[in-house]
Motif scaffolding. Structure first.
Motif, PDB file in Angstrom:
ATOM      1  N   THR A  31       0.833  -1.186   0.000  1.00 41.88           N
ATOM      2  CA  THR A  31       0.000   0.000   0.000  1.00 41.88           C
ATOM      3  C   THR A  31       0.875   1.247   0.000  1.00 41.88           C
ATOM      4  O   THR A  31       1.905   1.267   0.649  1.00 41.88           O
ATOM      5  CB  THR A  31      -0.889   0.028   1.258  1.00 41.88           C
ATOM      6  OG1 THR A  31      -1.655  -1.171   1.282  1.00 41.88           O
ATOM      7  CG2 THR A  31      -1.839   1.205   1.229  1.00 41.88           C
ATOM      8  N   VAL A  32       0.470   2.262  -0.718  1.00 39.98           N
ATOM      9  CA  VAL A  32       1.277   3.460  -0.859  1.00 39.98           C
ATOM     10  C   VAL A  32       0.507   4.683  -0.372  1.00 39.98           C
ATOM     11  O   VAL A  32      -0.662   4.836  -0.681  1.00 39.98           O
ATOM     12  CB  VAL A  32       1.645   3.680  -2.335  1.00 39.98           C
ATOM     13  CG1 VAL A  32       2.652   4.788  -2.452  1.00 39.98           C
ATOM     14  CG2 VAL A  32       2.209   2.403  -2.924  1.00 39.98           C
ATOM     15  N   SER A  33       1.171   5.563   0.396  1.00 41.05           N
ATOM     16  CA  SER A  33       0.501   6.804   0.789  1.00 41.05           C
ATOM     17  C   SER A  33       1.509   7.926   0.900  1.00 41.05           C
ATOM     18  O   SER A  33       2.666   7.796   0.515  1.00 41.05           O
ATOM     19  CB  SER A  33      -0.260   6.625   2.107  1.00 41.05           C
ATOM     20  OG  SER A  33       0.602   6.816   3.192  1.00 41.05           O
ATOM     21  N   ALA A 240       2.770  -0.929   3.605  1.00 42.55           N
ATOM     22  CA  ALA A 240       3.763   0.132   3.706  1.00 42.55           C
ATOM     23  C   ALA A 240       3.370   1.316   2.838  1.00 42.55           C
ATOM     24  O   ALA A 240       2.493   1.221   1.989  1.00 42.55           O
ATOM     25  CB  ALA A 240       5.139  -0.395   3.291  1.00 42.55           C
ATOM     26  N   HIS A 241       4.061   2.426   3.069  1.00 42.64           N
ATOM     27  CA  HIS A 241       3.799   3.661   2.329  1.00 42.64           C
ATOM     28  C   HIS A 241       5.037   4.056   1.537  1.00 42.64           C
ATOM     29  O   HIS A 241       6.168   3.900   1.994  1.00 42.64           O
ATOM     30  CB  HIS A 241       3.447   4.798   3.303  1.00 42.64           C
ATOM     31  CG  HIS A 241       2.302   4.487   4.212  1.00 42.64           C
ATOM     32  ND1 HIS A 241       0.994   4.536   3.795  1.00 42.64           N
ATOM     33  CD2 HIS A 241       2.271   4.099   5.502  1.00 42.64           C
ATOM     34  CE1 HIS A 241       0.211   4.204   4.800  1.00 42.64           C
ATOM     35  NE2 HIS A 241       0.950   3.932   5.842  1.00 42.64           N
ATOM     36  N   TRP A 242       4.800   4.556   0.338  1.00 38.44           N
ATOM     37  CA  TRP A 242       5.924   5.046  -0.460  1.00 38.44           C
ATOM     38  C   TRP A 242       6.646   6.160   0.289  1.00 38.44           C
ATOM     39  O   TRP A 242       6.028   7.032   0.894  1.00 38.44           O
ATOM     40  CB  TRP A 242       5.444   5.621  -1.790  1.00 38.44           C
ATOM     41  CG  TRP A 242       4.809   4.673  -2.755  1.00 38.44           C
ATOM     42  CD1 TRP A 242       3.584   4.800  -3.326  1.00 38.44           C
ATOM     43  CD2 TRP A 242       5.371   3.473  -3.289  1.00 38.44           C
ATOM     44  NE1 TRP A 242       3.337   3.765  -4.187  1.00 38.44           N
ATOM     45  CE2 TRP A 242       4.432   2.925  -4.175  1.00 38.44           C
ATOM     46  CE3 TRP A 242       6.583   2.795  -3.104  1.00 38.44           C
ATOM     47  CZ2 TRP A 242       4.654   1.738  -4.874  1.00 38.44           C
ATOM     48  CZ3 TRP A 242       6.808   1.613  -3.788  1.00 38.44           C
ATOM     49  CH2 TRP A 242       5.853   1.111  -4.668  1.00 38.44           C
ATOM     50  N   GLU A 243       7.961   6.166   0.210  1.00 35.39           N
ATOM     51  CA  GLU A 243       8.732   7.279   0.759  1.00 35.39           C
ATOM     52  C   GLU A 243       8.468   8.549  -0.054  1.00 35.39           C
ATOM     53  O   GLU A 243       8.425   9.661   0.477  1.00 35.39           O
ATOM     54  CB  GLU A 243      10.222   6.921   0.725  1.00 35.39           C
ATOM     55  CG  GLU A 243      11.115   7.879   1.471  1.00 35.39           C
ATOM     56  CD  GLU A 243      12.552   7.406   1.477  1.00 35.39           C
ATOM     57  OE1 GLU A 243      13.317   7.809   0.574  1.00 35.39           O
ATOM     58  OE2 GLU A 243      12.911   6.607   2.358  1.00 35.39           O
ATOM     59  N   LYS A 244       8.289   8.374  -1.375  1.00 35.76           N
ATOM     60  CA  LYS A 244       7.948   9.484  -2.262  1.00 35.76           C
ATOM     61  C   LYS A 244       6.609   9.150  -2.923  1.00 35.76           C
ATOM     62  O   LYS A 244       6.565   8.414  -3.906  1.00 35.76           O
ATOM     63  CB  LYS A 244       9.029   9.681  -3.329  1.00 35.76           C
ATOM     64  CG  LYS A 244      10.407   9.984  -2.744  1.00 35.76           C
ATOM     65  CD  LYS A 244      11.467  10.012  -3.834  1.00 35.76           C
ATOM     66  CE  LYS A 244      12.853  10.254  -3.257  1.00 35.76           C
ATOM     67  NZ  LYS A 244      13.893  10.235  -4.310  1.00 35.76           N
ATOM     68  N   PRO A 245       5.535   9.648  -2.373  1.00 37.85           N
ATOM     69  CA  PRO A 245       4.207   9.227  -2.834  1.00 37.85           C
ATOM     70  C   PRO A 245       3.851   9.755  -4.213  1.00 37.85           C
ATOM     71  O   PRO A 245       4.394  10.750  -4.684  1.00 37.85           O
ATOM     72  CB  PRO A 245       3.278   9.810  -1.780  1.00 37.85           C
ATOM     73  CG  PRO A 245       4.015  11.004  -1.271  1.00 37.85           C
ATOM     74  CD  PRO A 245       5.461  10.624  -1.279  1.00 37.85           C
ATOM     75  N   PHE A 246       2.929   9.039  -4.843  1.00 35.86           N
ATOM     76  CA  PHE A 246       2.349   9.493  -6.097  1.00 35.86           C
ATOM     77  C   PHE A 246       1.117  10.331  -5.783  1.00 35.86           C
ATOM     78  O   PHE A 246       0.474  10.145  -4.754  1.00 35.86           O
ATOM     79  CB  PHE A 246       1.937   8.297  -6.964  1.00 35.86           C
ATOM     80  CG  PHE A 246       3.084   7.465  -7.440  1.00 35.86           C
ATOM     81  CD1 PHE A 246       3.620   7.650  -8.709  1.00 35.86           C
ATOM     82  CD2 PHE A 246       3.637   6.487  -6.622  1.00 35.86           C
ATOM     83  CE1 PHE A 246       4.676   6.874  -9.158  1.00 35.86           C
ATOM     84  CE2 PHE A 246       4.693   5.708  -7.064  1.00 35.86           C
ATOM     85  CZ  PHE A 246       5.216   5.901  -8.331  1.00 35.86           C
ATOM     86  N   SER A 247       0.794  11.228  -6.658  1.00 33.88           N
ATOM     87  CA  SER A 247      -0.408  12.034  -6.499  1.00 33.88           C
ATOM     88  C   SER A 247      -1.500  11.494  -7.422  1.00 33.88           C
ATOM     89  O   SER A 247      -1.248  11.222  -8.603  1.00 33.88           O
ATOM     90  CB  SER A 247      -0.127  13.498  -6.836  1.00 33.88           C
ATOM     91  OG  SER A 247      -1.335  14.224  -6.927  1.00 33.88           O
ATOM     92  N   THR A 248      -2.690  11.363  -6.900  1.00 30.67           N
ATOM     93  CA  THR A 248      -3.805  10.894  -7.717  1.00 30.67           C
ATOM     94  C   THR A 248      -4.130  11.886  -8.831  1.00 30.67           C
ATOM     95  O   THR A 248      -4.774  11.522  -9.817  1.00 30.67           O
ATOM     96  CB  THR A 248      -5.061  10.680  -6.852  1.00 30.67           C
ATOM     97  OG1 THR A 248      -5.360  11.895  -6.159  1.00 30.67           O
ATOM     98  CG2 THR A 248      -4.845   9.561  -5.842  1.00 30.67           C
ATOM     99  N   LEU A 249      -3.679  13.128  -8.696  1.00 31.37           N
ATOM    100  CA  LEU A 249      -3.956  14.147  -9.719  1.00 31.37           C
ATOM    101  C   LEU A 249      -3.307  13.781 -11.050  1.00 31.37           C
ATOM    102  O   LEU A 249      -3.774  14.204 -12.115  1.00 31.37           O
ATOM    103  CB  LEU A 249      -3.448  15.511  -9.253  1.00 31.37           C
ATOM    104  CG  LEU A 249      -4.118  16.113  -8.014  1.00 31.37           C
ATOM    105  CD1 LEU A 249      -3.425  17.415  -7.628  1.00 31.37           C
ATOM    106  CD2 LEU A 249      -5.592  16.347  -8.288  1.00 31.37           C
ATOM    107  N   ASN A 293       8.824   3.794   3.258  1.00 28.32           N
ATOM    108  CA  ASN A 293       9.236   4.169   4.597  1.00 28.32           C
ATOM    109  C   ASN A 293       9.446   2.877   5.384  1.00 28.32           C
ATOM    110  O   ASN A 293       8.690   1.922   5.245  1.00 28.32           O
ATOM    111  CB  ASN A 293       8.148   5.008   5.274  1.00 28.32           C
ATOM    112  CG  ASN A 293       7.988   6.356   4.618  1.00 28.32           C
ATOM    113  OD1 ASN A 293       8.975   7.018   4.313  1.00 28.32           O
ATOM    114  ND2 ASN A 293       6.762   6.781   4.387  1.00 28.32           N
ATOM    115  N   GLY A 294      10.485   2.870   6.207  1.00 29.29           N
ATOM    116  CA  GLY A 294      10.682   1.708   7.052  1.00 29.29           C
ATOM    117  C   GLY A 294      11.734   0.741   6.552  1.00 29.29           C
ATOM    118  O   GLY A 294      11.731  -0.428   6.911  1.00 29.29           O
TER     119      GLY A 294
END
Length: 447
Positions: A31-33, A240-249, A293-294
């Motif tokens: 999972t990415v956030s 987990a979450h991306w260290e550099k997230p993507f934007s849904t835009l 992250n992590g």
């Protein structure tokens, strides 16, 4: 999810305490956030035996590591097994999605080895790619014990849990040494189960699996043999979450080319930024490492058209190690599809190719589990799940530190578009453990 069933051969009465089922579970969530988190392991207070000590992390913070790093001896063998297993799966699943957790399978068979003896024991450990001239059996179990402690961690940004459980027929009397060892080395929970009541036993095991995988794997165990005497479950849950997230835009519908004749519409994520990447000219493939992250990272491998089999053939511990050494930070235009897939595998059939044969025949020696003779493994099923998406632009207040792009630097950063079949390796960087391996041929096909 891995399901292993151990049985007595032939027609057997209940008084002989027949079938033993070993059920090993995996659920992997990807999972990415938008959040940002430094690596974090168990702190000293969480370990009353004082196994850990603070050491420097790449972010300048303390990271708790192990003094006697027996777990490091497992990394080469676990990697060898991971890539060998992948090739065996790929040879049977031509042009299909693949996703599994090699560490789940390795942990399960290593735990089973505690109850194996003689040639059966040797076949299990050598099948897991261990060179018994270089590492002792005791070191293997001690290494997995440390590995489980290090991998199991949970905070607001990363959840990784890998564990085991034994469901034992209430009339069965396993050897105390086996019970002690599975608890001490593999932190296994032990439950008493009435397998004469098949539906009740199925509900008990499935409820446990569903709870440990946060509801992602349900009703894995069905049609349980009433002669079962033991089920072993191994589960993995990863979020987990991306260290550099993507934007849904920036996510938009694009074509994904399954093959030369077939394309499907996918939601393609996009981000421009610095990533460690490399183009392997010899194998004709792009490599992009996307960190979580992590202290966990995903290595995406994009072969040129027609080069997938060439890359798969070269998928070895040495190759991946060389890739990691070749990666360097560079600004790129990155396009990754959103997708959800799962994979279910008959592990029994696959591991026979790595020498685990006696385990599934009357030659099996599992006398370390119970004094009764005749136990054998009749079924081994593994299931894994993967979900990739942006998730979390509402947390846009988080700051991502990144080197500023200067107008005079590399005016045309490469555009790497994962719009055709690609490979994926998810790695715990601290322990050098391959958590998951996958091949995405069609991101719109869930299983």
């Amino acid at each position: 999810m891995l399901f292993v069933s151990i049985s007595f051969p032939g027609t057997v009465k209940r008084k002989m305490k027949p079938t033993t089922s070993l059920c090993l579970l995996l659920a992997g969530l990807y999972t990415v956030s938008q959040c940002h988190q430094h690596p974090r392991y168990r702190n000293k207070q969480d370990d009353p035996k004082g196994t850990y000590y603070p050491g420097p992390s790449s972010h300048g913070e303390g990271v708790y590591t192990v003094k006697n790093k027996t777990f490091t001896k497992l990394a080469p063998s676990n990697a060898d097994f991971a890539f060998s297993f992948y090739k065996l799966v790929a040879s049977e699943a031509t042009d299909q999605n693949i996703f599994f957790s090699p560490i789940s399978i390795s942990t399960s068979f290593a735990m089973l080895a505690l109850g194996a003896k003689s040639e059966t024991l040797m076949q299990i450990l050598e099948g897991l790619s261990f060179n018994l001239k270089k590492i002792q059996e005791q070191e293997i179990h001690e290494g997995f014990c440390q590995l489980l402690q290090l991998l199991n961690r949970s905070d607001s940004e990363l959840q990784l849990s890998l564990g085991n459980a034994l469901f034992i027929e209430e009339t069965q009397k396993p050897l105390q040494k086996f019970l002690d060892d599975v608890k001490n080395f593999y932190e296994s929970e032990v439950f008493s189960t009435d397998f004469n009541n098949s539906s009740g036993a199925e509900n008990q095991i499935n409820s446990y699996i569903e709870e440990k995988t946060n509801g992602k794997i349900v009703k894995l165990v069905e049609n349980l043999d009433p002669l079962t005497t033991m089920v072993l479950v191994n589960y993995v849950f990863f979020k987990a979450h991306w260290e550099k997230p993507f934007s849904t835009l920036y996510t938009k519908e694009e074509d994904f080319f399954v093959d030369q004749e077939t394309s499907v519409k996918v939601d393609m994520m996009y981000r421009k930024g610095y990533y460690r990447n490399y183009f392997d000219e010899k194998l004709s493939c792009w490599l992009v490492q996307i960190p979580y992250n992590g202290n966990v990272a995903a290595l995406f491998v994009l072969p040129d058209e027609g080069k997938m089999k060439q890359v798969e053939a070269a998928l070895l511990k040495r190759t991946v190690s060389n890739w990691e050494k070749s990666l360097h930070d560079r600004k790129i235009h990155l396009h990754i599809p959103k997708f959800s897939i799962s994979g279910t595998y008959d592990v029994k059939r696959i591991v026979k190719h790595v020498g685990m044969t006696d385990l599934f025949t009357e030659q099996a020696d599992l006398s370390g589990i119970t004094e009764d003779n005749g136990l054998l493994v009749s079924k081994v099923i593994h299931r894994a799940m993967l979900n990739v998406h942006e998730n979390g632009t509402e947390a846009a207040g988080a700051t991502v530190k990144e080197v500023t792009w200067r107008s005079g630097d590399v005016p045309h950063p490469p555009r790497i578009r994962f719009n055709r079949p690609f490979l994926l390796v998810i790695l715990d960087k601290y322990t050098r453990t391959v958590l998951f391996i996958g091949k995405i041929v069609n991101p719109m096909k869930t299983d």
